[in-house]
Design a protein around this motif. Structure first.
Motif, short mmCIF file in Angstrom:
data_model
loop_
_atom_site.label_atom_id
_atom_site.label_comp_id
_atom_site.label_asym_id
_atom_site.label_seq_id
_atom_site.Cartn_x
_atom_site.Cartn_y
_atom_site.Cartn_z
N UNK A 175 0.84 -1.20 0.00
CA UNK A 175 0.00 0.00 0.00
C UNK A 175 0.88 1.25 0.00
N UNK A 176 1.89 1.29 0.86
CA UNK A 176 2.77 2.46 0.93
C UNK A 176 3.51 2.66 -0.40
N UNK A 177 3.97 1.57 -0.98
CA UNK A 177 4.78 1.69 -2.20
C UNK A 177 3.95 2.11 -3.41
N UNK A 178 2.72 1.60 -3.51
CA UNK A 178 1.89 2.02 -4.63
C UNK A 178 1.41 3.45 -4.46
N UNK A 179 1.27 3.90 -3.21
CA UNK A 179 0.97 5.32 -2.99
C UNK A 179 2.14 6.20 -3.43
N UNK A 180 3.37 5.74 -3.18
CA UNK A 180 4.54 6.49 -3.66
C UNK A 180 4.54 6.55 -5.19
N UNK A 181 4.20 5.44 -5.81
CA UNK A 181 4.13 5.39 -7.27
C UNK A 181 3.06 6.35 -7.79
N UNK A 182 1.88 6.33 -7.17
CA UNK A 182 0.81 7.22 -7.60
C UNK A 182 1.23 8.69 -7.41
N UNK A 200 7.69 -1.70 -5.73
CA UNK A 200 6.30 -2.03 -5.45
C UNK A 200 5.91 -3.34 -6.13
N UNK A 201 6.31 -3.47 -7.39
CA UNK A 201 5.96 -4.70 -8.12
C UNK A 201 6.62 -5.92 -7.49
N UNK A 202 7.85 -5.80 -7.06
CA UNK A 202 8.54 -6.94 -6.46
C UNK A 202 7.92 -7.33 -5.12
N UNK A 203 7.45 -6.34 -4.36
CA UNK A 203 6.75 -6.65 -3.11
C UNK A 203 5.53 -7.52 -3.39
N UNK A 204 4.79 -7.17 -4.43
CA UNK A 204 3.62 -7.97 -4.79
C UNK A 204 4.04 -9.38 -5.23
N UNK A 260 -2.45 4.58 -12.55
CA UNK A 260 -1.71 4.53 -11.29
C UNK A 260 -2.66 4.64 -10.10
N UNK A 261 -3.66 5.49 -10.23
CA UNK A 261 -4.64 5.62 -9.15
C UNK A 261 -5.45 4.34 -8.99
N UNK A 262 -5.85 3.73 -10.11
CA UNK A 262 -6.61 2.49 -10.05
C UNK A 262 -5.80 1.37 -9.40
N UNK A 263 -4.51 1.32 -9.71
CA UNK A 263 -3.63 0.33 -9.09
C UNK A 263 -3.58 0.53 -7.58
N UNK A 264 -3.35 1.76 -7.14
CA UNK A 264 -3.26 2.03 -5.70
C UNK A 264 -4.57 1.69 -5.00
N UNK A 265 -5.68 2.02 -5.63
CA UNK A 265 -6.98 1.73 -5.02
C UNK A 265 -7.24 0.23 -4.95
N UNK A 266 -6.84 -0.50 -5.97
CA UNK A 266 -7.01 -1.96 -5.96
C UNK A 266 -6.18 -2.59 -4.85
N UNK A 267 -4.98 -2.08 -4.64
CA UNK A 267 -4.13 -2.59 -3.57
C UNK A 267 -4.73 -2.28 -2.21
N UNK A 268 -5.24 -1.08 -2.02
CA UNK A 268 -5.92 -0.72 -0.76
C UNK A 268 -7.07 -1.69 -0.48
N UNK A 269 -7.89 -1.94 -1.51
CA UNK A 269 -9.04 -2.83 -1.33
C UNK A 269 -8.60 -4.24 -0.98
N UNK A 270 -7.55 -4.72 -1.64
CA UNK A 270 -7.06 -6.06 -1.34
C UNK A 270 -6.56 -6.14 0.10
N UNK A 271 -5.81 -5.14 0.54
CA UNK A 271 -5.30 -5.13 1.92
C UNK A 271 -6.46 -5.18 2.92
N UNK A 272 -7.50 -4.43 2.67
CA UNK A 272 -8.64 -4.40 3.58
C UNK A 272 -9.41 -5.72 3.57
N UNK A 273 -9.57 -6.31 2.39
CA UNK A 273 -10.30 -7.57 2.28
C UNK A 273 -9.50 -8.73 2.88
N UNK A 274 -8.17 -8.66 2.77
CA UNK A 274 -7.33 -9.76 3.24
C UNK A 274 -7.50 -9.99 4.74
N UNK A 275 -7.77 -8.94 5.47
CA UNK A 275 -7.95 -9.08 6.93
C UNK A 275 -9.15 -9.94 7.27
#
Length: 401
Positions: A175-182, A200-204, A260-275
């Motif tokens: 989430x932090x890295x894709x926000x930096x990218x955005x 960011x890509x390697x973290x994923x 870039x915004x869509x990528x960051x938002x998709x990552x945010x949603x995944x992080x929230x759903x993963x919990x």
């Protein structure tokens, strides 16, 4: 990288030399020739064959004259439903071999080496309880072939929970890295965006064993143009590779802001759903194999390069992702997989090999490797894929009821 998806292993399996798992294709029974005993026969393979029933009411019937050594059991399913079967040490002992997905009216073969001891077949029909055949005692001869204690679903729960927590931490970083990218794209600093894209890509990519649980989010975050009629210009092309294509093909910052915004938002949603998600423990061993299987198929062929030339960096991240799974499976594998030290040594060697392609802070593009370098890389990863197939099989949960 594209994901192969969860596949159940459906083929005869027996522990081979050194505890490695030999996976053989489905083989129907061949014509028998001169008999080697009342319930055995010799065939073109030069081995004695014994026909054994695996139907629920007759599990193990037909094995009346046991003998030691290498031999083949022709497993005949005379029931109306599919079944799987294990040959185990009597009393719930280790598994010497197994065959899955034997259809009704079908005969499949299982080759094993037996030594002195007590054995029994366990038959597991689909949608029915397991039944165990009579105990058969073998005397004389040399030692039996390698065997492994079965792994159950319960054995995998704690490793899966621990891995899921590790993925959660990785998603926080992502989430932090894709926000930096955005932010870099929004600011119009495309050089900074190119610098931010790769970490960011390697973290994923390191989260490899979780892709099957990510569902549609994986396509949004890391999908390719495969199956898209419009290719790189298709509206369905999103995520890391969409941003990669734009960054390395001269697209303007204005054109990249929405992807870039869509990528960051998709990552945010995944992080929230993963919990709220729960990873399937049964998938863990199979995923350990699939990560590098996909690396060989997609990264080392350049099929996922959209301009950054970072396939070898991705392969290195996939190696890290494989280790993250094996660390959690290690307590189960230590007593079941004698080849584990060689597998771990192979991971170390391959890591050093890939690290050597990062020079002066930059990764060598795949097409800049010499022929010898590509051959060494393909061979190293291919060897690991073969060894990890054994891990997948050993960690495939066995039914006990």
């Amino acid at each position: 990288m594209p994901r192969a998806g969860l596949r159940r292993l459906r083929s005869p399996r027996v522990w081979g030399p050194g505890g490695a798992v030999i996976v053989a294709g489905a083989v129907t029974a061949v014509a028998l020739t001169a008999g080697a005993g009342p319930d055995t026969a010799a065939t073109a393979d030069g081995l004695p064959h014994t026909t054994v029933e695996i139907s629920p009411g007759d599990c193990g019937r037909g094995w009346q004259h046991p003998h030691s050594g290498t031999q083949v059991f022709d497993l005949r399913n005379s029931s109306s439903g599919a079944a799987e079967v294990y040959l185990r040490g009597a009393g719930g002992g280790p598994v010497y071999g197994e065959v899955e997905g034997i259809g009704p009216g079908t005969t499949r073969q299982l080759r094993v080496r037996l030594g002195p001891g007590a054995y029994a077949f366990t038959c597991l029909p689909d949608d029915a309880n397991a039944t165990t055949g009579p105990t058969v005692r073998v005397t004389g001869g040399g030692p039996a072939g390698p065997a492994a204690a079965p792994v159950t679903q319960h054995d995998l729960i704690d490793p899966a929970i621990d891995y899921q927590k590790w993925v959660a931490g990785g998603l926080d970083d992502l989430v932090r890295q894709t926000e930096d990218l955005r932010a870099a794209v929004t600011d119009g600093d495309l050089a900074a965006a190119r610098t931010a894209w790769l970490p960011a890509h390697l973290t994923y990519e390191r989260l490899g064993a979780a892709y099957g649980e990510f569902g549609d989010a994986d396509q949004k975050i890391n999908g390719t143009t495969a199956g898209l009629a419009g290719g790189v210009h298709d509206p369905g092309f999103t995520g890391f590779h969409r941003v990669e294509y734009g960054l390395w093909h001269g697209e303007s910052a204005a054109g990249l802001r929405a992807p870039a915004a869509a990528l960051a938002e998709a990552v945010h949603a995944l992080r929230d759903e993963w919990a709220q998600d729960r990873m399937d423990p049964a998938a863990l061993g199979l995923r350990a194999h699939e990560i590098l299987e996909n690396t060989a198929q997609f990264e080392l062929t350049g099929r996922t390069d959209y301009g950054s030339g970072s396939n070898l960096a991705t392969a290195r991240a996939n190696l890290d992702g494989t280790r993250a799974v094996l660390v959690r499976l290690r307590p189960l594998l230590t007593t079941r997989y004698p080849e584990l030290p060689r597998l771990e040594s192979g991971l170390d060697r391959t890591g050093r090999l890939l690290d050597g392609f990062r020079r002066d802070g930059r990764w060598t593009p795949l097409d800049a490797l010499s022929r010898a370098e590509r051959q060494r890389t393909n061979a190293a990863v291919g060897d690991l894929v073969e060894r990890l197939a054994s891990v997948a099989t050993l960690c495939d949960p066995r039914r006990t009821v």
